[in-house]
Design an enzyme around this catalytic site. Sequence first.
Site, PDB file in Angstrom:
ATOM      1  N   ARG A   1       1.256  -0.914   0.061  1.00 17.03           N
ATOM      2  CA  ARG A   1       0.119  -0.320  -0.075  1.00 17.03           C
ATOM      3  C   ARG A   1       1.241   0.891  -0.162  1.00 17.03           C
ATOM      4  O   ARG A   1       2.383   1.460   0.131  1.00 17.03           O
ATOM      5  CB  ARG A   1      -0.477  -0.324   1.237  1.00 17.03           C
ATOM      6  CG  ARG A   1      -2.057  -1.214   1.286  1.00 17.03           C
ATOM      7  CD  ARG A   1      -2.816  -0.797   2.257  1.00 17.03           C
ATOM      8  NE  ARG A   1      -2.151  -0.689   3.587  1.00 17.03           N
ATOM      9  CZ  ARG A   1      -2.149  -0.025   4.072  1.00 17.03           C
ATOM     10  NH1 ARG A   1      -1.857   1.322   3.964  1.00 17.03           N
ATOM     11  NH2 ARG A   1      -0.745   0.103   5.622  1.00 17.03           N
TER      12      ARG A   1
ATOM     13  N   LYS B   1      -8.319  -2.770   1.577  1.00 16.28           N
ATOM     14  CA  LYS B   1      -8.310  -1.998   2.444  1.00 16.28           C
ATOM     15  C   LYS B   1      -9.257  -0.545   1.850  1.00 16.28           C
ATOM     16  O   LYS B   1      -9.686   0.088   3.112  1.00 16.28           O
ATOM     17  CB  LYS B   1      -7.134  -1.497   2.379  1.00 16.28           C
ATOM     18  CG  LYS B   1      -5.936  -2.439   2.742  1.00 16.28           C
ATOM     19  CD  LYS B   1      -6.388  -3.061   4.877  1.00 16.28           C
ATOM     20  CE  LYS B   1      -5.555  -4.041   5.204  1.00 16.28           C
ATOM     21  NZ  LYS B   1      -6.260  -4.615   6.356  1.00 16.28           N
TER      22      LYS B   1
ATOM     23  N   HIS C   1      -9.036  -4.556  13.099  1.00 15.23           N
ATOM     24  CA  HIS C   1      -8.188  -4.824  12.302  1.00 15.23           C
ATOM     25  C   HIS C   1      -7.318  -6.755  12.511  1.00 15.23           C
ATOM     26  O   HIS C   1      -6.825  -6.222  14.172  1.00 15.23           O
ATOM     27  CB  HIS C   1      -7.185  -4.236  12.108  1.00 15.23           C
ATOM     28  CG  HIS C   1      -5.687  -4.592  10.798  1.00 15.23           C
ATOM     29  ND1 HIS C   1      -4.664  -4.318  11.602  1.00 15.23           N
ATOM     30  CD2 HIS C   1      -6.137  -5.395  10.012  1.00 15.23           C
ATOM     31  CE1 HIS C   1      -3.644  -4.921  10.420  1.00 15.23           C
ATOM     32  NE2 HIS C   1      -4.888  -5.734   9.509  1.00 15.23           N
TER      33      HIS C   1
ATOM     34  N   SER D   1       1.329  -6.384  10.657  1.00 19.71           N
ATOM     35  CA  SER D   1       1.514  -6.685   9.434  1.00 19.71           C
ATOM     36  C   SER D   1       2.597  -7.693   9.935  1.00 19.71           C
ATOM     37  O   SER D   1       3.571  -6.986  11.106  1.00 19.71           O
ATOM     38  CB  SER D   1       2.103  -6.436   8.205  1.00 19.71           C
ATOM     39  OG  SER D   1       2.248  -7.359   6.765  1.00 19.71           O
TER      40      SER D   1
ATOM     41  N   LYS E   1      -1.237 -12.626  12.301  1.00 21.92           N
ATOM     42  CA  LYS E   1      -2.928 -12.395  13.237  1.00 21.92           C
ATOM     43  C   LYS E   1      -3.267 -13.761  11.762  1.00 21.92           C
ATOM     44  O   LYS E   1      -3.998 -14.392  12.933  1.00 21.92           O
ATOM     45  CB  LYS E   1      -3.344 -11.736  12.170  1.00 21.92           C
ATOM     46  CG  LYS E   1      -3.617 -10.258  12.874  1.00 21.92           C
ATOM     47  CD  LYS E   1      -4.196  -8.825  12.661  1.00 21.92           C
ATOM     48  CE  LYS E   1      -4.471  -8.784  10.890  1.00 21.92           C
ATOM     49  NZ  LYS E   1      -3.123  -8.914  10.429  1.00 21.92           N
ATOM     50  N   THR E   2      -2.444 -14.070  10.999  1.00 18.65           N
ATOM     51  CA  THR E   2      -2.771 -15.094   9.713  1.00 18.65           C
ATOM     52  C   THR E   2      -2.665 -16.385  10.579  1.00 18.65           C
ATOM     53  O   THR E   2      -3.177 -17.227  10.692  1.00 18.65           O
ATOM     54  CB  THR E   2      -2.495 -14.932   9.106  1.00 18.65           C
ATOM     55  OG1 THR E   2      -3.449 -13.324   8.227  1.00 18.65           O
ATOM     56  CG2 THR E   2      -3.174 -16.145   7.868  1.00 18.65           C
TER      57      THR E   2
ATOM     58  N   ASP F   1      -8.392 -10.579   9.215  1.00 17.26           N
ATOM     59  CA  ASP F   1      -8.090  -9.631   9.052  1.00 17.26           C
ATOM     60  C   ASP F   1      -9.016  -8.362   9.533  1.00 17.26           C
ATOM     61  O   ASP F   1      -8.833  -7.745   9.802  1.00 17.26           O
ATOM     62  CB  ASP F   1      -7.451  -9.378   7.756  1.00 17.26           C
ATOM     63  CG  ASP F   1      -6.692  -8.216   7.309  1.00 17.26           C
ATOM     64  OD1 ASP F   1      -5.570  -8.056   8.492  1.00 17.26           O
ATOM     65  OD2 ASP F   1      -7.052  -7.521   6.452  1.00 17.26           O
TER      66      ASP F   1
ATOM     67  N   ARG G   1       2.553 -12.315  -1.237  1.00 15.62           N
ATOM     68  CA  ARG G   1       1.222 -12.780  -0.162  1.00 15.62           C
ATOM     69  C   ARG G   1       0.448 -13.192  -1.585  1.00 15.62           C
ATOM     70  O   ARG G   1       0.773 -13.490  -2.419  1.00 15.62           O
ATOM     71  CB  ARG G   1       0.494 -11.072  -0.158  1.00 15.62           C
ATOM     72  CG  ARG G   1       1.150 -10.045   0.678  1.00 15.62           C
ATOM     73  CD  ARG G   1       0.220  -9.188   0.821  1.00 15.62           C
ATOM     74  NE  ARG G   1       0.189  -8.192   1.869  1.00 15.62           N
ATOM     75  CZ  ARG G   1      -0.427  -8.811   3.682  1.00 15.62           C
ATOM     76  NH1 ARG G   1      -0.927  -9.568   3.798  1.00 15.62           N
ATOM     77  NH2 ARG G   1       0.163  -7.986   4.479  1.00 15.62           N
TER      78      ARG G   1
END
Length: 535
Positions: free
Chosen positions: A60, A201, A221, A239, A243-244, A258, A323
Amino acid sequence: MVNHTHTTKTISLDTYGIKNAQVRYQLSPDELQEFTISKGQGQETSSGTLAVRTGEFTGRSPQDRFIVKDDITKDRIWWGNINIPFEPDAFDKLYNKVTDYLSGKEVFVRDSYACADEDYKLNIRVVNEYPWSNMFAYNMFLRPTEDELKDFSPEWTVINAPGFMADAEVDGTRQHNFAILNFSKKIALIGGTGYTGEIKKGIFSALNFILPVYKNTLPMHCSANVGKDGDTAIFFGLSGTGKTTLSTDPDRSLIGDDEHGWTNENTVFNFEGGCYAKVINLSREQEPEIYDAIKKGAILENIVMNDDGEVDFANTSITQNTRVSYPIHHIDNIRVPSIGKNPKNIFFLTADAFGVLPPISKLTPGQAAYHFISGYTAKVAGTEAGIDEPLPSFSACFGAPFMPLHPTKYAEMLSKKMQEAGVNVWLVNTGWTGGPYGVGSRMKLKYTRAMISAAMNGSLEAANKDNYHIHSVFGVKQPRTCPNVPTEVLSPRSTWNNDEGYYKTAAKLSQSFRDNFKQFEEFANAEIMAGAPLK
């Protein structure tokens, strides 16, 4: 059963100002993959997965994200270097240029929606210049059935033209790429960048305004999963903090990885229909569920593969931010629909590259609000030019780039919900132990998983409830014992074998927290301020 909706229905884009376009509407992932390969925009890996390059941008571009300043937004948005204002007239002119650019072209259109809870559903139409961007939208948004498509009426529209370059001097942008939200017209306008995360996003940012302002629902988030007893766990983190990875647990059903909403009815729902995970150094041994989700229908971004189509996940020559996107049904153990009730545990994940925070600690409500507003992790050497030692990185609410309102608004909502639901809040350091980055080593994933499991099943609290060690710098409750974790791992100080170095580094990080929090002090109540580090 997965419903691969495909329809022969065609639509006109004239109402959007896109004239004489050849519209490819609601194509299946297989068709979009074929289009991508036939146009020379992607290749297949040995597993049949589509691999694409996103071009100049592999992440981003936060400085090029704007919100149109108008009657809806002017008094509500937290304006600044995260939410940058854009003039309505300038938006209209740029929008017309983008739609002129797309006119006469082949474009790919998808109707989908966000928010798995029927009461909060947001219908979205995505118009893409590239077929693989449209396949990303199939993966990441929720997929309507044939019946739902018949009377589908989009509320928000995403116009995505990676090949269109803005003229900054004329168009009011900073440079040639842009991602602009217009809440009055309900449009996300994206140009000059092929990075698909801008699509995802953009809608997330819109929901981060819509849900708290109009629906009294907290957008988060975070990732979330559900245990066999129906207890929901929520994982906040920036990031690279896990989390994942940590929410994808063979013993619990995944709600999502997410973006979620927490409603007044105390339910937690996924915004999305897929996952968008980092794949740097991915291995089947460490992350089998994510590894096995990379198959036909998934999209790999900016990876390197050999002549046989085998992916080298350790190769970061294009970007560290390699990704994969895949529809959530590529994971076996998922919650259908993506909704959980009864949140019982919240985990704040941080990759502390200074190696001073405990691997797990329990927070008071005040500390929880303080750490939520802080949103701490650390950047390590090598990830950005000029970083040769760890740098603290703070992102309010663990997602500042996507939060249009002032962070304390989200923190107040979270505090209220935490107290009403009686949840436990834990700070988990997935970063370094035994010293800072370059000296110590990354916390073993199996230990982090064991600590999180013990927190969720109650054994961590049972073993420590009268005997937590209060961390002398951060004031958090540090457990002395945890099932399946060596006792010495639980104390960051003892892993260092250098008390003076440890306390010096801890004091430095503590000061970084205080310095960062100065911008929020005037909005924070006494309970939140009491959650600050002790010294």
